[in-house]
Design an enzyme around this catalytic site. Structure first.
Site, PDB file in Angstrom:
ATOM      1  N   CYS A 111       0.812  -1.223   0.000  1.00  0.00           N
ATOM      2  CA  CYS A 111       0.000   0.000   0.000  1.00  0.00           C
ATOM      3  C   CYS A 111       0.846   1.274   0.000  1.00  0.00           C
ATOM      4  CB  CYS A 111      -0.950  -0.001   1.189  1.00  0.00           C
ATOM      5  SG  CYS A 111      -1.959  -1.483   1.261  1.00  0.00           S
ATOM      6  N   HIS A 253      -3.186   7.021   1.890  1.00  0.00           N
ATOM      7  CA  HIS A 253      -3.653   5.704   1.461  1.00  0.00           C
ATOM      8  C   HIS A 253      -5.017   5.441   2.105  1.00  0.00           C
ATOM      9  CE1 HIS A 253      -4.200   1.515   0.929  1.00  0.00           C
ATOM     10  NE2 HIS A 253      -3.879   1.188   2.169  1.00  0.00           N
ATOM     11  N   ASN A 283     -10.287  -0.628  -0.021  1.00  0.00           N
ATOM     12  CA  ASN A 283      -8.838  -0.430   0.023  1.00  0.00           C
ATOM     13  C   ASN A 283      -8.235  -1.005  -1.267  1.00  0.00           C
ATOM     14  OD1 ASN A 283      -6.093  -0.754   0.462  1.00  0.00           O
ATOM     15  ND2 ASN A 283      -6.311  -1.417   2.586  1.00  0.00           N
TER      16      ASN A 283
HETATM   17  N1  ACO Z   1     -18.470  -9.147   9.505  1.00  0.00           N
HETATM   18  C1  ACO Z   1     -18.957  -9.388  10.712  1.00  0.00           C
HETATM   19  N2  ACO Z   1     -18.192  -9.735  11.765  1.00  0.00           N
HETATM   20  C2  ACO Z   1     -16.867  -9.813  11.564  1.00  0.00           C
HETATM   21  C3  ACO Z   1     -16.285  -9.568  10.314  1.00  0.00           C
HETATM   22  C4  ACO Z   1     -17.132  -9.225   9.248  1.00  0.00           C
HETATM   23  N3  ACO Z   1     -16.683  -8.946   8.013  1.00  0.00           N
HETATM   24  N4  ACO Z   1     -14.951  -9.722  10.422  1.00  0.00           N
HETATM   25  C5  ACO Z   1     -14.697 -10.046  11.688  1.00  0.00           C
HETATM   26  N5  ACO Z   1     -15.860 -10.113  12.383  1.00  0.00           N
HETATM   27  C6  ACO Z   1     -16.061 -10.446  13.799  1.00  0.00           C
HETATM   28  C7  ACO Z   1     -14.921 -11.230  14.392  1.00  0.00           C
HETATM   29  O1  ACO Z   1     -15.062 -12.600  14.117  1.00  0.00           O
HETATM   30  C8  ACO Z   1     -15.060 -10.905  15.833  1.00  0.00           C
HETATM   31  O2  ACO Z   1     -16.100 -11.689  16.382  1.00  0.00           O
HETATM   32  P1  ACO Z   1     -16.007 -12.245  17.885  1.00  0.00           P
HETATM   33  O3  ACO Z   1     -15.986 -11.024  18.749  1.00  0.00           O
HETATM   34  O4  ACO Z   1     -17.247 -13.041  17.992  1.00  0.00           O
HETATM   35  O5  ACO Z   1     -14.736 -13.036  17.941  1.00  0.00           O
HETATM   36  C9  ACO Z   1     -15.548  -9.465  15.841  1.00  0.00           C
HETATM   37  O6  ACO Z   1     -16.108  -9.228  14.539  1.00  0.00           O
HETATM   38  C10 ACO Z   1     -14.441  -8.467  16.105  1.00  0.00           C
HETATM   39  O7  ACO Z   1     -13.353  -8.796  15.271  1.00  0.00           O
HETATM   40  P2  ACO Z   1     -12.037  -7.951  15.297  1.00  0.00           P
HETATM   41  O8  ACO Z   1     -11.055  -8.531  14.308  1.00  0.00           O
HETATM   42  O9  ACO Z   1     -11.591  -7.752  16.694  1.00  0.00           O
HETATM   43  O10 ACO Z   1     -12.593  -6.584  14.721  1.00  0.00           O
HETATM   44  P3  ACO Z   1     -11.918  -5.181  14.692  1.00  0.00           P
HETATM   45  O11 ACO Z   1     -12.680  -4.222  15.486  1.00  0.00           O
HETATM   46  O12 ACO Z   1     -10.433  -5.251  14.937  1.00  0.00           O
HETATM   47  O13 ACO Z   1     -12.127  -4.780  13.162  1.00  0.00           O
HETATM   48  C11 ACO Z   1     -10.847  -4.630  11.146  1.00  0.00           C
HETATM   49  C12 ACO Z   1     -11.521  -5.556  12.143  1.00  0.00           C
HETATM   50  C13 ACO Z   1     -11.902  -3.762  10.475  1.00  0.00           C
HETATM   51  C14 ACO Z   1     -10.128  -5.450  10.102  1.00  0.00           C
HETATM   52  C15 ACO Z   1      -9.853  -3.717  11.925  1.00  0.00           C
HETATM   53  O14 ACO Z   1      -8.969  -4.493  12.703  1.00  0.00           O
HETATM   54  C16 ACO Z   1      -9.049  -2.842  11.010  1.00  0.00           C
HETATM   55  O15 ACO Z   1      -9.552  -1.901  10.457  1.00  0.00           O
HETATM   56  N6  ACO Z   1      -7.753  -3.112  10.884  1.00  0.00           N
HETATM   57  C17 ACO Z   1      -6.912  -2.457   9.945  1.00  0.00           C
HETATM   58  C18 ACO Z   1      -6.710  -3.386   8.817  1.00  0.00           C
HETATM   59  C19 ACO Z   1      -6.592  -2.761   7.488  1.00  0.00           C
HETATM   60  O16 ACO Z   1      -7.015  -1.661   7.182  1.00  0.00           O
HETATM   61  N7  ACO Z   1      -5.970  -3.531   6.614  1.00  0.00           N
HETATM   62  C20 ACO Z   1      -5.850  -3.164   5.255  1.00  0.00           C
HETATM   63  C21 ACO Z   1      -4.623  -3.713   4.656  1.00  0.00           C
HETATM   64  S1  ACO Z   1      -3.218  -2.934   5.269  1.00  0.00           S
HETATM   65  C22 ACO Z   1      -3.270  -1.373   4.827  1.00  0.00           C
HETATM   66  O17 ACO Z   1      -3.833  -1.013   3.841  1.00  0.00           O
HETATM   67  C23 ACO Z   1      -2.592  -0.468   5.722  1.00  0.00           C
END
Ligand code: ACO
Length: 328
Positions: A111, A253, A283
């Site tokens: 990215c 980004h 993204n």
């Molecule tokens: N739909 C519904 N529920 C979901 C989904 C989904 N798509 N994905 C995960 N869950 C659930 C999980 O299973 C978990 O359930 P549980 O509590 O029963 O175990 C719950 O939601 C919470 O999951 P977390 O992974 O803790 O959710 P979080 O609040 O961290 O959000 C996310 C996840 C959106 C990916 C967040 O961590 C994030 O934004 N991270 C940054 C990642 C990113 O932007 N990556 C892009 C690539 S790198 C870059 O471009 C920089």
């Protein structure tokens, strides 16, 4: 000499997939995706390829800049998800657009790739060996996503963006570029050609299949972005002898809205200075900054003399920021 962006272009696949459509194929919901990421829909390839989108974005950027393809000295493509390994995506684009004089190569910094490509081009301008450069960020991440993994599949989209840089007078731009390979394990995707210690001839391809999709520790990526990006921007601003309030727009980004909000908060800067289009495209990795630049440019939001900070961050881990004054 520096490279000045004189034209931009973008290409998004025609097929749009909104959150509700994803909720029909995996256990997720529009509400969850919007709340956690800000994303509403994304464009996914269906016939298009990384090469075809790159070429289209490039043609639009060349037209916008008023530069002929034959006058381009260098084509740099940032991608992690091309449909081709050989020849490079840049060489494939060269053929399609007829940039016969250009030297062409690809660059992989996930990215952060478009930003690193921009800085690489600036180094060549500074060395005085190029006069016109085409840089492209292009991805078909839908090919690398495990559609059974709702934790990653909802985040990404496909597309390409391009910029044409032309040599002009000016100081080498201030920039900050960093990488930390020791934290690389938070966002990975093995090559389908990596068969570990086995000879490729004997390898059981199915055994490593799972790793050839994007795997991510979302919370670690989130923490990395909201900690390192503001620090990096502050370091850049110090080098430029500027403060956040001197900057007109922070072109970042487009990973997700909560990351943007976290960065804006740490920089004590209003979120309105952080334009976002991730709602529409998800993204798109190295394509996100040039797609956003193109939208800002074509909508007239970018005005001559505006002070911009561009910042990228992602797998590697790698991150960086560059200062520029808009002059298209
Ligand atoms: N739909 C519904 N529920 C979901 C989904 C989904 N798509 N994905 C995960 N869950 C659930 C999980 O299973 C978990 O359930 P549980 O509590 O029963 O175990 C719950 O939601 C919470 O999951 P977390 O992974 O803790 O959710 P979080 O609040 O961290 O959000 C996310 C996840 C959106 C990916 C967040 O961590 C994030 O934004 N991270 C940054 C990642 C990113 O932007 N990556 C892009 C690539 S790198 C870059 O471009 C920089």
């Amino acid at each position: 000499m520096i490279g000045i962006i004189k034209g931009t272009g973008a290409c998004l696949p025609e097929k749009e997939v909104d959150n509700n459509e994803l909720a029909r194929i995996m256990d997720t919901s529009d509400e969850w995706i919007r709340e956690r990421t800000g994303i509403i829909r994304r464009h996914l390839i269906s016939g298009e390829t990384t090469v075809s989108m790159s070429a289209r974005a490039a043609e639009r950027a060349l037209e916008n800049a008023g530069v002929a393809a034959e006058d381009i000295d260098m084509i740099l493509v940032s991608t992690v998800s091309s449909n081709v390994v050989l020849p490079s995506t840049a060489c494939a684009v060269q053929e399609l657009i007829g940039a016969s004089r250009a030297v062409c190569f690809d660059l992989n910094a996930a990215c952060t790739g478009f930003l690193f490509a921009l800085n690489t081009a600036q180094a060549y301008f500074h060395a005085g060996v190029v006069g016109k450069v085409l840089i492209i960020g292009a991805e078909s991440l839908s090919n690398l996503v495990n559609w059974a993994d709702r934790g990653t599949a909802i985040l990404f989209g496909d597309g390409a963006g391009a910029a044409v840089l032309v040599a002009g007078e000016g100081e080498f731009p201030q920039l900050v570029m960093q990488s930390n390979g020791t934290k690389g394990d938070v966002l990975t995707c093995s090559s389908p050609f990596d068969r570990g210690k086995d000879s490729p001839v004997k390898a059981d391809m199915a055994a490593s299949q799972g790793e050839t999709y994007i795997q991510m520790n979302g919370q670690e990526v989130f923490k990395f972005a909201v900690r390192q990006v503001p620090k990096c921007i502050e370091e850049l601003l110090e080098k430029c002898d500027k403060r956040p309030e001197d900057i007109d727009l922070f072109v970042l980004h487009q990973a997700n809205a909560r990351i943007m909000e976290g960065i804006a908060k740490r920089l004590k800067t209003d979120i309105s200075k952080f334009p976002m289009n991730l709602m529409e495209y998800g993204n798109t990795s190295s394509a996100s900054i040039p797609i956003l630049l193109d939208e800002l440019h074509r909508s007239g939001r970018l005005k001559k003399g505006m002070k911009l900070v561009l910042a990228g961050f992602g797998a590697g881990l790698s991150w960086g920021a560059t200062y520029m004054e808009w002059d298209a």
